[in-house]
Design a protein around this motif. Structure first.
Motif, PDB file in Angstrom:
ATOM      1  N   TRP A  23      18.950 -11.239  16.245  1.00 65.98           N
ATOM      2  CA  TRP A  23      18.088 -10.474  15.329  1.00 65.98           C
ATOM      3  C   TRP A  23      18.149 -11.158  13.970  1.00 65.98           C
ATOM      4  CZ3 TRP A  23      20.141  -8.525  19.608  1.00 65.98           C
ATOM      5  CH2 TRP A  23      19.398  -7.591  20.353  1.00 65.98           C
ATOM      6  N   LEU A  24      16.997 -11.687  13.535  1.00 65.75           N
ATOM      7  CA  LEU A  24      16.909 -12.345  12.236  1.00 65.75           C
ATOM      8  C   LEU A  24      16.351 -11.351  11.228  1.00 65.75           C
ATOM      9  CD1 LEU A  24      17.200 -15.010  10.633  1.00 65.75           C
ATOM     10  CD2 LEU A  24      14.795 -15.482  11.195  1.00 65.75           C
ATOM     11  N   CYS A  25      17.108 -11.100  10.172  1.00 62.72           N
ATOM     12  CA  CYS A  25      16.711 -10.139   9.139  1.00 62.72           C
ATOM     13  C   CYS A  25      16.383 -10.890   7.847  1.00 62.72           C
ATOM     14  CB  CYS A  25      17.837  -9.148   8.863  1.00 62.72           C
ATOM     15  SG  CYS A  25      18.411  -8.263  10.318  1.00 62.72           S
ATOM     16  N   THR A  26      15.283 -10.519   7.216  1.00 61.99           N
ATOM     17  CA  THR A  26      14.854 -11.163   5.978  1.00 61.99           C
ATOM     18  C   THR A  26      14.527 -10.101   4.943  1.00 61.99           C
ATOM     19  OG1 THR A  26      13.845 -12.948   7.279  1.00 61.99           O
ATOM     20  CG2 THR A  26      13.251 -12.801   4.950  1.00 61.99           C
ATOM     21  N   VAL A  27      15.108 -10.239   3.746  1.00 59.76           N
ATOM     22  CA  VAL A  27      14.786  -9.325   2.647  1.00 59.76           C
ATOM     23  C   VAL A  27      13.345  -9.591   2.212  1.00 59.76           C
ATOM     24  CG1 VAL A  27      15.312  -8.657   0.273  1.00 59.76           C
ATOM     25  CG2 VAL A  27      17.181  -9.216   1.865  1.00 59.76           C
ATOM     26  N   LEU A  28      12.518  -8.541   2.236  1.00 61.97           N
ATOM     27  CA  LEU A  28      11.115  -8.672   1.844  1.00 61.97           C
ATOM     28  C   LEU A  28      10.874  -8.294   0.391  1.00 61.97           C
ATOM     29  CD1 LEU A  28       9.258  -7.231   4.967  1.00 61.97           C
ATOM     30  CD2 LEU A  28       9.771  -9.617   4.429  1.00 61.97           C
ATOM     31  N   MET A  42      19.849 -12.783   7.087  1.00 66.93           N
ATOM     32  CA  MET A  42      21.045 -12.458   7.838  1.00 66.93           C
ATOM     33  C   MET A  42      20.694 -12.560   9.314  1.00 66.93           C
ATOM     34  SD  MET A  42      23.411  -8.981   7.835  1.00 66.93           S
ATOM     35  CE  MET A  42      22.464  -8.043   9.046  1.00 66.93           C
ATOM     36  N   VAL A  43      21.642 -12.991  10.151  1.00 68.24           N
ATOM     37  CA  VAL A  43      21.422 -13.044  11.588  1.00 68.24           C
ATOM     38  C   VAL A  43      22.537 -12.270  12.278  1.00 68.24           C
ATOM     39  CG1 VAL A  43      22.719 -15.202  11.954  1.00 68.24           C
ATOM     40  CG2 VAL A  43      20.890 -14.560  13.545  1.00 68.24           C
ATOM     41  N   ALA A  44      22.198 -11.626  13.397  1.00 69.03           N
ATOM     42  CA  ALA A  44      23.186 -10.824  14.129  1.00 69.03           C
ATOM     43  C   ALA A  44      22.893 -10.892  15.619  1.00 69.03           C
ATOM     44  CB  ALA A  44      23.146  -9.367  13.647  1.00 69.03           C
ATOM     45  N   GLY A  46      23.547  -8.668  19.481  1.00 68.93           N
ATOM     46  CA  GLY A  46      23.646  -7.293  19.954  1.00 68.93           C
ATOM     47  C   GLY A  46      25.059  -6.756  19.982  1.00 68.93           C
ATOM     48  N   LYS A  47      26.056  -7.650  19.875  1.00 70.37           N
ATOM     49  CA  LYS A  47      27.456  -7.217  19.839  1.00 70.37           C
ATOM     50  C   LYS A  47      27.945  -6.942  18.426  1.00 70.37           C
ATOM     51  CE  LYS A  47      28.867  -9.684  24.054  1.00 70.37           C
ATOM     52  NZ  LYS A  47      29.800 -10.698  24.623  1.00 70.37           N
ATOM     53  N   GLY A  48      27.077  -7.149  17.441  1.00 70.46           N
ATOM     54  CA  GLY A  48      27.470  -6.879  16.055  1.00 70.46           C
ATOM     55  C   GLY A  48      27.997  -8.094  15.313  1.00 70.46           C
ATOM     56  N   GLU A  49      28.077  -9.263  15.973  1.00 64.11           N
ATOM     57  CA  GLU A  49      28.456 -10.474  15.256  1.00 64.11           C
ATOM     58  C   GLU A  49      27.341 -10.800  14.261  1.00 64.11           C
ATOM     59  OE1 GLU A  49      30.289 -13.126  18.797  1.00 64.11           O
ATOM     60  OE2 GLU A  49      28.367 -12.118  19.192  1.00 64.11           O
ATOM     61  N   HIS A  50      27.691 -11.286  13.087  1.00 68.06           N
ATOM     62  CA  HIS A  50      26.649 -11.545  12.104  1.00 68.06           C
ATOM     63  C   HIS A  50      27.102 -12.564  11.070  1.00 68.06           C
ATOM     64  CE1 HIS A  50      29.118  -8.638   9.925  1.00 68.06           C
ATOM     65  NE2 HIS A  50      28.510  -9.036   8.823  1.00 68.06           N
ATOM     66  N   LEU A  51      26.120 -13.133  10.402  1.00 66.26           N
ATOM     67  CA  LEU A  51      26.368 -14.048   9.288  1.00 66.26           C
ATOM     68  C   LEU A  51      25.263 -13.819   8.275  1.00 66.26           C
ATOM     69  CD1 LEU A  51      28.034 -16.423   8.108  1.00 66.26           C
ATOM     70  CD2 LEU A  51      26.394 -17.969   9.208  1.00 66.26           C
ATOM     71  N   GLY A  52      25.636 -13.864   6.995  1.00 65.39           N
ATOM     72  CA  GLY A  52      24.675 -13.601   5.929  1.00 65.39           C
ATOM     73  C   GLY A  52      24.791 -12.173   5.437  1.00 65.39           C
ATOM     74  N   SER A  53      23.915 -11.812   4.516  1.00 64.61           N
ATOM     75  CA  SER A  53      23.960 -10.453   3.977  1.00 64.61           C
ATOM     76  C   SER A  53      22.586 -10.051   3.464  1.00 64.61           C
ATOM     77  CB  SER A  53      24.988 -10.354   2.842  1.00 64.61           C
ATOM     78  OG  SER A  53      24.587 -11.137   1.735  1.00 64.61           O
ATOM     79  N   LEU A 101      15.079  -1.225  -0.642  1.00 64.84           N
ATOM     80  CA  LEU A 101      15.207  -2.529  -0.001  1.00 64.84           C
ATOM     81  C   LEU A 101      14.373  -2.521   1.272  1.00 64.84           C
ATOM     82  CD1 LEU A 101      16.832  -5.282   0.030  1.00 64.84           C
ATOM     83  CD2 LEU A 101      18.502  -4.095   1.449  1.00 64.84           C
ATOM     84  N   ASP A 102      13.398  -3.422   1.369  1.00 69.56           N
ATOM     85  CA  ASP A 102      12.595  -3.576   2.578  1.00 69.56           C
ATOM     86  C   ASP A 102      13.082  -4.800   3.330  1.00 69.56           C
ATOM     87  OD1 ASP A 102      11.015  -1.380   2.020  1.00 69.56           O
ATOM     88  OD2 ASP A 102       9.507  -2.554   0.944  1.00 69.56           O
ATOM     89  N   VAL A 103      13.361  -4.636   4.617  1.00 63.32           N
ATOM     90  CA  VAL A 103      13.941  -5.702   5.433  1.00 63.32           C
ATOM     91  C   VAL A 103      13.091  -5.916   6.683  1.00 63.32           C
ATOM     92  CG1 VAL A 103      15.964  -6.480   6.730  1.00 63.32           C
ATOM     93  CG2 VAL A 103      16.273  -5.154   4.619  1.00 63.32           C
ATOM     94  N   LEU A 104      12.697  -7.161   6.919  1.00 56.33           N
ATOM     95  CA  LEU A 104      12.038  -7.539   8.166  1.00 56.33           C
ATOM     96  C   LEU A 104      13.106  -7.801   9.219  1.00 56.33           C
ATOM     97  CD1 LEU A 104       9.664  -8.562   9.958  1.00 56.33           C
ATOM     98  CD2 LEU A 104      10.024 -10.817   8.901  1.00 56.33           C
ATOM     99  N   VAL A 105      12.978  -7.151  10.365  1.00 54.67           N
ATOM    100  CA  VAL A 105      13.913  -7.339  11.477  1.00 54.67           C
ATOM    101  C   VAL A 105      13.142  -7.943  12.650  1.00 54.67           C
ATOM    102  CG1 VAL A 105      15.530  -6.243  13.066  1.00 54.67           C
ATOM    103  CG2 VAL A 105      15.289  -5.365  10.718  1.00 54.67           C
ATOM    104  N   GLU A 106      13.528  -9.155  13.067  1.00 55.75           N
ATOM    105  CA  GLU A 106      12.867  -9.831  14.184  1.00 55.75           C
ATOM    106  C   GLU A 106      13.847  -9.992  15.346  1.00 55.75           C
ATOM    107  OE1 GLU A 106      10.342 -13.364  12.902  1.00 55.75           O
ATOM    108  OE2 GLU A 106      11.612 -13.046  11.132  1.00 55.75           O
ATOM    109  N   ARG A 107      13.422  -9.605  16.520  1.00 57.75           N
ATOM    110  CA  ARG A 107      14.210  -9.827  17.727  1.00 57.75           C
ATOM    111  C   ARG A 107      13.734 -11.128  18.369  1.00 57.75           C
ATOM    112  NH1 ARG A 107      14.129  -9.119  23.238  1.00 57.75           N
ATOM    113  NH2 ARG A 107      16.032  -8.248  24.191  1.00 57.75           N
ATOM    114  N   LEU A 108      14.606 -12.145  18.388  1.00 54.79           N
ATOM    115  CA  LEU A 108      14.228 -13.467  18.862  1.00 54.79           C
ATOM    116  C   LEU A 108      14.929 -13.780  20.179  1.00 54.79           C
ATOM    117  CD1 LEU A 108      14.399 -15.492  15.508  1.00 54.79           C
ATOM    118  CD2 LEU A 108      12.407 -14.390  16.557  1.00 54.79           C
TER     119      LEU A 108
END
Length: 329
Positions: A23-28, A42-44, A46-53, A101-108
């Motif tokens: 899941w790639l998240c981008t601050v809009l 930020m990327v995450a 489904g197990k909750g592993e993530h990097l970024g903020s 805060l508006d965040v784009l969430v993409e499931r890749l």
């Protein structure tokens, strides 16, 4: 490359290569206090592993909790944290000072198309030129187009179907020579996320200088570094603030031969006029090359102190980088 967003893309590509959905998240957009600007990622998994903020921690915690619960199964959606609006609202998180805060969430999915897409985006962030990511919310479809070096990071309004996100090389500031103004510029630039390089061969000047942590110091003539391969791209600013023509003029002569997106030198209007004539006569610069140089440098704020002058310079760098026209006097 230590830039956080670059490392986010690195990690996303690695997970996709391991046949894992990400899941790639981008601050809009942000309203009120926010530690990360639009376009931050930020990327995450489904197990909750993530990097970024995305913010200061509360948003990430809530997002990961919902993600691991299987809540974000759409190809793409916008989630709003804070005040209500036309997009999906996350009512469990309140941001300080009435922030939003508006965040784009993409499931890749881990397929060749998504890998190729992120590889191009990573290359753009690494210095190969700006691209604009297009995301069609209703389908989650993504595509790229090349773009010029300046403009807003995100183009989107609530209710629109297509989101446009500009991705380009990490901003770099090359300071041609040390001075108290250069030191103040370095401090401001670091706080804005710039990579900062300062070049100065004058040992009598640099032996007592104090630079903030994170500045790369090179004891050589700035013009030599500016002209070196890979030193300047469209996201590079070259700034000379020494009042020493041996440093400043040579730096300008080298900078106008590069792709640097901002070139500027300090001096009064009278000094700048004399410098322009000198660069034309002895430096052999054309009128078009001289027009590329911001002189006097910076916004006209009536600045007097080194910190005020640096503020005016960095404000003008941000203005140009964001594609804004100067305010008419």
């Amino acid at each position: 490359m230590q830039n956080l967003d670059y490392r986010v893309l690195d990690q996303a590509i690695e997970w996709l290569g391991q046949d894992r959905v990400v899941w790639l998240c981008t601050v809009l957009s942000t309203f009120g206090s926010s530690p990360r600007e639009p376009g931050s990622m930020m990327v995450a998994t489904g197990k909750g592993e993530h990097l970024g903020s995305l913010s200061g921690g509360c948003v990430e915690e809530d997002f990961l909790e919902r993600l691991t619960a299987g809540e974000y199964d759409q190809p793409a959606l916008v989630v709003r944290y804070g005040e209500p609006g036309e997009v999906a609202r996350n009512s469990r998180v309140r941001l300080p000072c009435g922030g939003r805060l508006d965040v784009l969430v993409e499931r890749l999915a881990p397929d060749s198309q998504n890998l190729a897409h992120l590889d191009v985006v990573r290359a753009a962030l690494g210095g190969e030129g700006d691209v604009i990511r297009h995301v069609l919310l209703s389908e989650g479809r993504i595509w790229l187009e090349n773009a010029g070096p300046n403009g807003p990071r995100v183009q989107w309004q609530a209710g629109e179907e297509v989101i446009r996100i500009r991705v380009g090389p990490v901003a770099r500031l090359i300071l041609a020579g040390y001075s108290s103004v250069a030191e103040a510029c370095a401090n401001f630039a670091l706080s804005l996320g710039y990579q900062v390089v300062l070049c100065d061969p004058r040992e009598e000047v640099t032996k007592t200088m104090t630079l903030p942590e994170g500045v790369d110091f090179l004891p050589l003539l700035p013009s030599l570094y500016i002209a070196s391969e890979g030193a300047c791209n469209a996201s590079t600013a070259v700034v000379a603030v020494t009042h020493d023509p041996r440093i400043d003029d040579l730096a300008m002569m080298a900078a106008v031969k590069t792709a640097a997106g901002y070139i500027g030198v300090m001096g009064s209007r009278r000094t700048s006029g004399a410098r322009a004539e000198r660069l034309r006569r002895t430096g052999g610069l054309s009128d078009a090359e001289i027009e590329r140089i911001h002189m006097p440098i910076g916004l006209d704020l009536g600045s007097k102190t080194p910190a005020e002058i640096a503020l005016a310079i960095l404000a003008d760098l941000v203005r140009v980088r964001r594609g804004r026209m100067p305010v008419a006097g």
